[in-house]
Design an enzyme around this catalytic site. Structure first.
Site, PDB file in Angstrom:
ATOM      1  CG  ASP A  94       0.199   6.306   0.664  1.00  0.00           C
ATOM      2  OD1 ASP A  94       0.817   6.173   1.746  1.00  0.00           O
ATOM      3  OD2 ASP A  94      -1.038   6.206   0.599  1.00  0.00           O
ATOM      4  CD  GLU A 119      -2.804  -1.165   2.488  1.00  0.00           C
ATOM      5  OE1 GLU A 119      -3.070  -0.052   2.992  1.00  0.00           O
ATOM      6  OE2 GLU A 119      -3.314  -2.233   2.880  1.00  0.00           O
TER       7      GLU A 119
END
Length: 338
Positions: A263, A261
């Site tokens: 970011d 995930e």
């Protein structure tokens, strides 16, 4: 992770984008799509609505990535908001897109304390155990043979390494994790089964607890194939220490590792210096994964600042993705793919 209003996300992301307007004119990266420069799966979380309604979003996704993760569309509250009443429309749309475009799918997520339908919290222990098994079996059975990997258990630890006192932990005890993996293996023997968590990128109390758990599960013969490291980073906190060593130790247990995930959020407004730091963080995440043979996947949590959970969850922060709101590559993209 909890999501907020799409409208708010877009407005905040657009504000951040205005401060770095110079990047709007950046040319498309010339080195080739991300999926073509690596022997790892390279993916992004995907939302069904823009996938269906925004041609430019769909085009960049199709060009750059060979793996997709439904952002919210497979979560329990979405697929079974009322007991026994299912809605698979969003999940079906993403899986169908993947099959039509030669993408693999990461199923996300089966057992998680958040985004649960309210009725689950009101079940007795026996009812919860039955409902959890049925949920795993139903979801995995629906997509059997169509999903490469599943996040079976998600975010079960607190940052200090203790077990999160979720409804599953409180009512079913420590054994719910092993049960979930056994039921998942039975539901789709070919799918890779992962445990997934955040703030486990570096060497710390939480990643130690995760390491000790998966080592024990392996010793007990529980069918777990991999560890998902979410990699939601923020530049103001520094890059996690011991990142590659942490991946190494999980791999040494005979497990695959996936960055699931990724970011890297910055404090708004973004500027060239902040985006340069962000690019360095993405590059370290990318290189650390590629340095370990069993790090098999690098997936970002969304690929464009147009659709990002960050601004609505962390006020004053954002610009966390590889592409800006106009789907132009940012310095982070070109640092990975020069």
């Amino acid at each position: 992770m909890l999501r907020t209003s799409q409208v708010r996300r877009v407005l905040v992301a657009m504000t951040a984008f205005a401060s770095v307007a110079a990047w709007q004119a950046a040319p498309a990266a010339a080195a080739g799509p991300l999926k073509d420069i690596t022997n790892r799966y390279v993916g992004s979380a995907v939302a069904a609505n823009p996938l269906a309604s925004q041609a430019d979003y769909r085009s960049v996704l199709t060009r750059e990535f060979d793996n997709v993760t439904p952002e919210n569309e497979m979560k329990w509250a979405v697929v079974e908001p009322n007991r026994g009443q299912y809605n698979w429309s969003g999940a079906d749309a993403i899986v169908n897109y993947a099959q039509q475009n030669g993408k693999s799918v990461r199923g996300h997520t089966l057992v998680w304390h958040s985004q649960l339908p309210g009725w689950v919290n009101n079940l007795s222990a026996a009812e919860l155990r039955t409902a959890m098994q049925r949920h795993i079996t139903t979801a995995m059975g629906r997509y059997k043979g169509k999903i490469r990997a599943w996040d079976v258990v998600n975010e079960m630890f607190n940052d200090n390494g203790t077990r999160r006192q979720s409804v599953f932990q409180q009512k079913l005890g420590d054994g719910y994790v092993a049960d979930a993996f056994r039921w998942a293996r039975a539901a789709d023997p070919a799918a890779k089964l992962y445990i997934n968590d955040y703030n486990t990128e570096g060497l710390n109390a939480k990643s130690d607890a995760l390491y000790n758990l998966v080592r024990t599960l392996k010793q007990q013969g529980v069918p777990i194939d991999g560890v998902g490291i979410q990699a939601h980073l923020a530049t103001q906190y520094g890059f996690p220490g011991g990142y590659q060593a942490n991946i190494d130790r999980f791999a040494a247990l005979g497990l695959d590792v996936a960055i699931t995930e990724a970011d890297v959020r910055v404090q708004l407004p973004a500027d060239a210096a902040k985006l340069n730091t962000q690019a360095s963080y993405f590059k370290q995440l990318w290189d650390g994964c590629h340095a370990v043979a069993r790090c098999v996947e690098f997936t970002t949590w969304g690929f464009t600042d147009r659709h990002s959970w960050v601004p609505g969850t962390f006020p004053g922060e954002g610009a966390a993705c590889l592409f800006d709101t106009n789907l132009q590559p940012k310095p982070a993209y070109t640092r990975i793919n020069p």
